[in-house]
Write a protein that holds these residues in place. Sequence first.
Motif, PDB file in Angstrom:
ATOM      1  N   GLY A  28       0.850  -1.194   0.000  1.00 37.92           N
ATOM      2  CA  GLY A  28       0.000   0.000   0.000  1.00 37.92           C
ATOM      3  C   GLY A  28       0.878   1.233   0.000  1.00 37.92           C
ATOM      4  O   GLY A  28       1.747   1.390  -0.859  1.00 37.92           O
ATOM      5  N   ASP A  29       0.682   2.094   0.988  1.00 36.52           N
ATOM      6  CA  ASP A  29       1.520   3.288   1.122  1.00 36.52           C
ATOM      7  C   ASP A  29       2.712   3.066   2.033  1.00 36.52           C
ATOM      8  O   ASP A  29       3.512   3.976   2.244  1.00 36.52           O
ATOM      9  CB  ASP A  29       0.685   4.460   1.667  1.00 36.52           C
ATOM     10  N   ASN A  30       2.831   1.870   2.610  1.00 40.54           N
ATOM     11  CA  ASN A  30       3.896   1.589   3.565  1.00 40.54           C
ATOM     12  C   ASN A  30       5.136   1.035   2.877  1.00 40.54           C
ATOM     13  O   ASN A  30       5.048   0.150   2.028  1.00 40.54           O
ATOM     14  CB  ASN A  30       3.421   0.590   4.619  1.00 40.54           C
ATOM     15  N   LEU A  31       6.281   1.561   3.269  1.00 39.84           N
ATOM     16  CA  LEU A  31       7.567   1.083   2.789  1.00 39.84           C
ATOM     17  C   LEU A  31       8.339   0.518   3.968  1.00 39.84           C
ATOM     18  O   LEU A  31       8.439   1.166   5.011  1.00 39.84           O
ATOM     19  CB  LEU A  31       8.364   2.221   2.160  1.00 39.84           C
ATOM     20  N   THR A  32       8.880  -0.689   3.822  1.00 36.87           N
ATOM     21  CA  THR A  32       9.661  -1.297   4.897  1.00 36.87           C
ATOM     22  C   THR A  32      10.936  -1.911   4.336  1.00 36.87           C
ATOM     23  O   THR A  32      10.931  -2.522   3.257  1.00 36.87           O
ATOM     24  CB  THR A  32       8.868  -2.391   5.646  1.00 36.87           C
ATOM     25  N   PHE A  33      12.011  -1.739   5.079  1.00 40.04           N
ATOM     26  CA  PHE A  33      13.280  -2.365   4.714  1.00 40.04           C
ATOM     27  C   PHE A  33      13.103  -3.877   4.757  1.00 40.04           C
ATOM     28  O   PHE A  33      12.472  -4.423   5.652  1.00 40.04           O
ATOM     29  CB  PHE A  33      14.373  -1.934   5.688  1.00 40.04           C
ATOM     30  N   HIS A  34      13.695  -4.563   3.778  1.00 42.18           N
ATOM     31  CA  HIS A  34      13.625  -6.022   3.747  1.00 42.18           C
ATOM     32  C   HIS A  34      15.007  -6.661   3.872  1.00 42.18           C
ATOM     33  O   HIS A  34      15.194  -7.564   4.668  1.00 42.18           O
ATOM     34  CB  HIS A  34      12.933  -6.492   2.470  1.00 42.18           C
ATOM     35  N   LYS A  35      15.991  -6.183   3.097  1.00 45.51           N
ATOM     36  CA  LYS A  35      17.304  -6.817   3.115  1.00 45.51           C
ATOM     37  C   LYS A  35      18.345  -5.897   2.504  1.00 45.51           C
ATOM     38  O   LYS A  35      18.043  -5.120   1.607  1.00 45.51           O
ATOM     39  CB  LYS A  35      17.262  -8.107   2.309  1.00 45.51           C
ATOM     40  N   LEU A  36      19.581  -5.997   3.007  1.00 51.25           N
ATOM     41  CA  LEU A  36      20.726  -5.300   2.431  1.00 51.25           C
ATOM     42  C   LEU A  36      21.809  -6.331   2.158  1.00 51.25           C
ATOM     43  O   LEU A  36      22.080  -7.197   3.003  1.00 51.25           O
ATOM     44  CB  LEU A  36      21.265  -4.237   3.387  1.00 51.25           C
ATOM     45  N   PHE A  37      22.407  -6.243   0.974  1.00 51.28           N
ATOM     46  CA  PHE A  37      23.540  -7.081   0.616  1.00 51.28           C
ATOM     47  C   PHE A  37      24.746  -6.172   0.382  1.00 51.28           C
ATOM     48  O   PHE A  37      24.621  -5.120  -0.247  1.00 51.28           O
ATOM     49  CB  PHE A  37      23.277  -7.860  -0.678  1.00 51.28           C
ATOM     50  N   TYR A  38      25.889  -6.601   0.872  1.00 55.20           N
ATOM     51  CA  TYR A  38      27.148  -5.914   0.609  1.00 55.20           C
ATOM     52  C   TYR A  38      28.046  -6.937  -0.070  1.00 55.20           C
ATOM     53  O   TYR A  38      28.336  -7.998   0.492  1.00 55.20           O
ATOM     54  CB  TYR A  38      27.766  -5.400   1.908  1.00 55.20           C
ATOM     55  N   ILE A  39      28.446  -6.643  -1.303  1.00 56.00           N
ATOM     56  CA  ILE A  39      29.205  -7.593  -2.110  1.00 56.00           C
ATOM     57  C   ILE A  39      30.549  -6.967  -2.465  1.00 56.00           C
ATOM     58  O   ILE A  39      30.606  -5.847  -2.979  1.00 56.00           O
ATOM     59  CB  ILE A  39      28.434  -7.959  -3.394  1.00 56.00           C
ATOM     60  N   VAL A  40      31.614  -7.700  -2.190  1.00 56.19           N
ATOM     61  CA  VAL A  40      32.964  -7.258  -2.520  1.00 56.19           C
ATOM     62  C   VAL A  40      33.576  -8.307  -3.436  1.00 56.19           C
ATOM     63  O   VAL A  40      33.605  -9.492  -3.097  1.00 56.19           O
ATOM     64  CB  VAL A  40      33.837  -7.109  -1.251  1.00 56.19           C
ATOM     65  N   LYS A  41      34.052  -7.863  -4.588  1.00 54.04           N
ATOM     66  CA  LYS A  41      34.701  -8.769  -5.549  1.00 54.04           C
ATOM     67  C   LYS A  41      36.104  -8.266  -5.776  1.00 54.04           C
ATOM     68  O   LYS A  41      36.320  -7.118  -6.163  1.00 54.04           O
ATOM     69  CB  LYS A  41      33.920  -8.768  -6.861  1.00 54.04           C
TER      70      LYS A  41
END
Length: 131
Positions: free
Chosen positions: A66-79
Amino acid sequence: MTDNPIVTSSTTGVFTAKVQNQRDFSASRLNVFFDGETFHISGQEGDPTTPDDHYRTIYIHVKKNGDNLTFHKLFYIVKEGPHTEKISADDGTFTINFDEASRHYRMSFHVLAKLPDKTVDILGSFDLRQS
């Protein structure tokens, strides 16, 4: 057969972070994509197509209900050459300010991304626009 129109956009702005025990992150490639349920926001530093193959990426999922935004996941990738490290965070502290009408996406975040043997503190923000 009916041809569907192709929509392309360009993302501009700033995506930076302080990453524990590493140099500061400053993305040179930016992307925002909405799949109907989740915003996919990424910032990439470096170029994965270069011969030395060194880059870092922060990739964030923000769910929309709806109008709600929620954080779900963060990925940090180092190559770095043949070695790739991918760590993730499922929670943290976030301020989300998305204006879909003007295609302006802002967020600040602080997470502790974890692997079984280490934790990396990441404090960052982005201010992105799509055209």
